[in-house]
Design an enzyme around this catalytic site. Structure first.
Site, PDB file in Angstrom:
ATOM      1  N   TYR A 101       0.831  -1.204   0.000  1.00 52.40           N
ATOM      2  CA  TYR A 101       0.000   0.000   0.000  1.00 52.40           C
ATOM      3  C   TYR A 101       0.871   1.263   0.000  1.00 52.40           C
ATOM      4  O   TYR A 101       0.586   2.230  -0.690  1.00 52.40           O
ATOM      5  CB  TYR A 101      -0.913  -0.010   1.236  1.00 52.40           C
ATOM      6  CG  TYR A 101      -1.948   1.075   1.220  1.00 52.40           C
ATOM      7  CD1 TYR A 101      -3.225   0.829   0.713  1.00 52.40           C
ATOM      8  CD2 TYR A 101      -1.671   2.349   1.726  1.00 52.40           C
ATOM      9  CE1 TYR A 101      -4.184   1.823   0.697  1.00 52.40           C
ATOM     10  CE2 TYR A 101      -2.623   3.348   1.713  1.00 52.40           C
ATOM     11  CZ  TYR A 101      -3.880   3.086   1.198  1.00 52.40           C
ATOM     12  OH  TYR A 101      -4.826   4.074   1.187  1.00 52.40           O
ATOM     13  N   PHE A 153      -7.742  19.928 -23.951  1.00 50.49           N
ATOM     14  CA  PHE A 153      -8.399  18.643 -24.204  1.00 50.49           C
ATOM     15  C   PHE A 153      -9.694  18.624 -23.383  1.00 50.49           C
ATOM     16  O   PHE A 153      -9.800  19.318 -22.375  1.00 50.49           O
ATOM     17  CB  PHE A 153      -7.459  17.505 -23.783  1.00 50.49           C
ATOM     18  CG  PHE A 153      -8.078  16.156 -23.968  1.00 50.49           C
ATOM     19  CD1 PHE A 153      -8.383  15.697 -25.235  1.00 50.49           C
ATOM     20  CD2 PHE A 153      -8.387  15.345 -22.882  1.00 50.49           C
ATOM     21  CE1 PHE A 153      -8.981  14.460 -25.416  1.00 50.49           C
ATOM     22  CE2 PHE A 153      -8.980  14.106 -23.055  1.00 50.49           C
ATOM     23  CZ  PHE A 153      -9.283  13.666 -24.319  1.00 50.49           C
ATOM     24  N   ASP A 154     -10.703  17.819 -23.782  1.00 45.88           N
ATOM     25  CA  ASP A 154     -12.016  17.953 -23.112  1.00 45.88           C
ATOM     26  C   ASP A 154     -12.018  17.656 -21.612  1.00 45.88           C
ATOM     27  O   ASP A 154     -12.667  18.366 -20.854  1.00 45.88           O
ATOM     28  CB  ASP A 154     -13.183  17.238 -23.832  1.00 45.88           C
ATOM     29  CG  ASP A 154     -12.789  15.984 -24.577  1.00 45.88           C
ATOM     30  OD1 ASP A 154     -11.619  15.607 -24.468  1.00 45.88           O
ATOM     31  OD2 ASP A 154     -13.635  15.393 -25.259  1.00 45.88           O
ATOM     32  N   ASP A 157       0.627  19.618 -20.703  1.00 49.62           N
ATOM     33  CA  ASP A 157      -0.321  18.501 -20.793  1.00 49.62           C
ATOM     34  C   ASP A 157       0.227  17.609 -21.907  1.00 49.62           C
ATOM     35  O   ASP A 157      -0.089  17.782 -23.071  1.00 49.62           O
ATOM     36  CB  ASP A 157      -1.723  19.043 -21.116  1.00 49.62           C
ATOM     37  CG  ASP A 157      -2.764  17.928 -21.163  1.00 49.62           C
ATOM     38  OD1 ASP A 157      -2.433  16.785 -20.787  1.00 49.62           O
ATOM     39  OD2 ASP A 157      -3.903  18.198 -21.589  1.00 49.62           O
ATOM     40  N   ALA A 215       0.421  14.152 -22.927  1.00 47.24           N
ATOM     41  CA  ALA A 215       0.091  12.738 -23.155  1.00 47.24           C
ATOM     42  C   ALA A 215       0.930  12.166 -24.304  1.00 47.24           C
ATOM     43  O   ALA A 215       1.320  11.011 -24.283  1.00 47.24           O
ATOM     44  CB  ALA A 215      -1.393  12.582 -23.472  1.00 47.24           C
ATOM     45  N   LYS A 265      -1.264   6.963 -23.333  1.00 53.42           N
ATOM     46  CA  LYS A 265      -0.813   7.292 -24.676  1.00 53.42           C
ATOM     47  C   LYS A 265       0.680   6.965 -24.793  1.00 53.42           C
ATOM     48  O   LYS A 265       1.022   5.802 -24.943  1.00 53.42           O
ATOM     49  CB  LYS A 265      -1.105   8.770 -24.985  1.00 53.42           C
ATOM     50  CG  LYS A 265      -2.571   9.098 -25.285  1.00 53.42           C
ATOM     51  CD  LYS A 265      -3.487   9.055 -24.119  1.00 53.42           C
ATOM     52  CE  LYS A 265      -4.865   9.608 -24.364  1.00 53.42           C
ATOM     53  NZ  LYS A 265      -5.183  10.774 -23.586  1.00 53.42           N
ATOM     54  N   HIS A 321     -22.582  12.530 -26.265  1.00 51.90           N
ATOM     55  CA  HIS A 321     -22.064  11.656 -27.313  1.00 51.90           C
ATOM     56  C   HIS A 321     -21.777  10.233 -26.842  1.00 51.90           C
ATOM     57  O   HIS A 321     -21.748   9.309 -27.633  1.00 51.90           O
ATOM     58  CB  HIS A 321     -20.814  12.266 -27.952  1.00 51.90           C
ATOM     59  CG  HIS A 321     -19.711  12.546 -26.981  1.00 51.90           C
ATOM     60  ND1 HIS A 321     -19.792  13.538 -26.034  1.00 51.90           N
ATOM     61  CD2 HIS A 321     -18.524  11.940 -26.793  1.00 51.90           C
ATOM     62  CE1 HIS A 321     -18.692  13.535 -25.314  1.00 51.90           C
ATOM     63  NE2 HIS A 321     -17.899  12.585 -25.753  1.00 51.90           N
TER      64      HIS A 321
HETATM   65  C1  LIG Z   1      -6.106  11.617 -23.017  1.00 49.69           C
HETATM   66  C2  LIG Z   1      -5.760  12.987 -22.628  1.00 49.69           C
HETATM   67  C3  LIG Z   1      -6.067  13.506 -21.370  1.00 49.69           C
HETATM   68  C4  LIG Z   1      -6.881  12.725 -20.344  1.00 49.69           C
HETATM   69  O1  LIG Z   1      -6.279  11.537 -20.020  1.00 49.69           O
HETATM   70  P1  LIG Z   1      -7.080  10.220 -19.600  1.00 49.69           P
HETATM   71  O2  LIG Z   1      -5.992   9.238 -19.357  1.00 49.69           O
HETATM   72  O3  LIG Z   1      -7.959   9.856 -20.750  1.00 49.69           O
HETATM   73  O4  LIG Z   1      -7.858  10.533 -18.376  1.00 49.69           O
HETATM   74  C5  LIG Z   1      -5.648  14.785 -21.068  1.00 49.69           C
HETATM   75  N1  LIG Z   1      -4.995  15.539 -21.959  1.00 49.69           N
HETATM   76  C6  LIG Z   1      -4.688  15.085 -23.192  1.00 49.69           C
HETATM   77  C7  LIG Z   1      -3.952  15.961 -24.138  1.00 49.69           C
HETATM   78  C8  LIG Z   1      -5.067  13.802 -23.577  1.00 49.69           C
HETATM   79  O5  LIG Z   1      -4.789  13.362 -24.804  1.00 49.69           O
END
Ligand SMILES: *Cc1c(COP(=O)(O)O)cnc(C)c1O
Length: 461
Positions: free
Chosen positions: A73, A126-127, A217, A219, A260, A452
């Protein structure tokens, strides 16, 4: 210049059978799914291009590492292994794992917002990032170059910040009201479009002038580094690891969805360069949100696989093949006249459906119509990125019109062959040739938020 596409730098050791269906079956499956591919069972999909998130194939090194997971843990050995890898790659001082990208966002973003500091500016949020900015009580402002919205014209870095607009926005809102600048690399929402080093360097200068924090950000930071190597002067002889390191030098905080460029099925990273106070705040806040700070919602074995995956994504033979696959699909479509976001980005080909189905109005979702037709044609599942996804204005309840109506063909990592992508190209081209027969869609059921994912549609007669 005509370039060839490299063969994969791996061979296949385990296979997962995928089901080939008939057109008649697919018509029935799609109807049952309410004409919304999110509601299809994945076993009824032949080639699944819904997302590149967590859908890649792990290497045998990653599978072997899984067995070494330490499920303690607190203070797990697997945590320390991952921490060492993350610090080596970024050069930052502090690291906390999270269960995925949005987990990292929900922990960090609220720490940066105060009554006074209430705007984030990004090339493009990103959303989920936008959602967490808003949940924290702040507002998200996008500030990308105009070239991003012109799909037909070549621009090597369509993810770049509009630098004049960035300065103008900071002046207009007042620097003391800016909670941070979010550098999204690559720019996911616009097709995995890269941001140049020069542009990020200029953003750093602006941030310094106004004393603002930069949140990367990232990914797909490794894909972004490869585009810089290919397209930007002065980087050809640098490794993508070095380019990534130079990129991290420009930021203060690095948030990553490790689903990613972490080459893992789950995982997220919170990495902080030097702000110890922020690190301590996050370490406290993460406990009720994600878990104890040495696991953050991940199992020990997840952290093991991720530590290996992060290094594999920085292998240039891997990356060249990855980006060649996306380019291969883009080139095939373009050669047949299918309108796409040009050049293609790092993780997907975006098809411009406004140009394919100009006879379908935005509120009958042209890109969703094309997406559904591609599923019927060959059992391929793309995803709509347009007015269906955008939803309604919260104040007026009117359908919002997206500036672009896109169908995203997202390529999972190390998963499909060039031959699969041939099948994809053939199906999209067939739909394109038949485009005059496409019809719009209306709602049978519309949920109030994030429609969606669960909406049910029906074809408009
Ligand atoms: C996928 C993504 C996120 C969110 O990540 P999750 O692992 O899907 O929660 C944030 N910012 C960018 C640019 C992304 O491509």
């Amino acid at each position: 210049m005509k370039q060839d596409y490299v063969a994969p730098p791996y061979r296949i050791k385990m296979v997962e059978p995928i089901k080939i269906t008939t057109r008649g079956q697919r018509v029935k499956f799609l109807k049952e799914a309410g004409y919304n591919p999110f509601s299809l069972r994945s076993e009824d999909v032949y080639i699944d291009l819904l997302t590149d998130s967590g859908t890649g194939a792990m290497s045998h090194h990653q599978w072997a590492a899984l067995m070494q997971g330490d499920e303690a843990y607190a203070g797990s050995r697997s945590f320390y292994k991952l921490e060492k890898t993350v610090k080596e790659i970024t050069g930052y001082n502090y690291f906390i794992p999270a269960h995925q990208g949005r987990g990292a966002e929900q922990v960090v973003l609220p720490q940066l917002v105060t009554q006074e500091k209430r705007y984030f500016i990004s090339n493009m949020h990103f959303d989920t990032t936008r959602a967490h900015v808003e949940l924290a009580g702040a507002r998200a402002i996008d500030c990308v170059v105009e070239a991003c919205f012109d799909t037909a014209t070549y621009h090597p870095f369509k993810g770049n910040f509009n630098l004049d607009k960035l300065t103008q926005l900071i002046e207009e809102k007042g620097a003391k009201h800016i909670a941070g600048i979010i550098m999204t690399i690559t720019n996911n929402s616009a097709g995995g479009q890269p941001v140049s080093y020069k542009n990020m360097q200029a953003v750093r200068k602006i941030a310094d002038k106004y004393n603002l924090k930069i949140i990367i950000d990232g990914a797909r930071y490794a894909e972004n580094a490869y585009f810089i190597k290919q397209r930007e002067k002065g980087f050809t002889n640098m490794s993508i690891r070095e380019i990534a390191k130079k990129t991290f030098d420009l930021g203060d905080i690095f948030l990553m969805s490790a689903k990613k460029d972490g080459l893992s099925n789950i995982g997220g990273l919170i990495v902080i360069k030097a702000d110890e106070t922020l690190y301590n705040q996050c370490r406290t806040y993460i406990v009720p949100m994600e878990g104890f700070p040495t696991y953050g919602g991940l199992t020990g074995r997840d952290m093991e696989a991720l530590a290996v995956g992060l290094n594999e994504a920085l292998d240039e033979n891997y990356m060249q093949h990855r980006l060649d696959q996306v380019r291969f699909l883009g080139d095939k479509l373009q050669a047949a006249g299918v309108p796409i976001q040009h050049p293609v980005g790092g993780h997907a080909v975006f098809v411009d459906c406004k140009k394919i189905a100009p006879h379908i109005p935005f509120n009958e979702f042209p890109a969703q119509a094309v997406t559904n037709a591609v599923y019927i044609e060959a059992g391929i599942r793309p995803v709509e990125i347009g007015s269906f996804l955008l939803g309604r204005d919260p104040d007026t309840n009117e359908n919002l019109e997206s500036p672009l109506e896109l169908m995203r063909l997202t390529i999972p990592r190390r998963t499909y062959t060039y031959k699969h992508l041939d099948v994809v190209a053939k199906a999209v081209i067939a739909v394109y040739k038949n485009r005059n027969n496409l019809t719009g869609l209306t709602f049978e059921y519309e949920p109030p938020v994030l429609r969606h994912f669960t909406a049910r549609l029906k074809p408009k007669k």
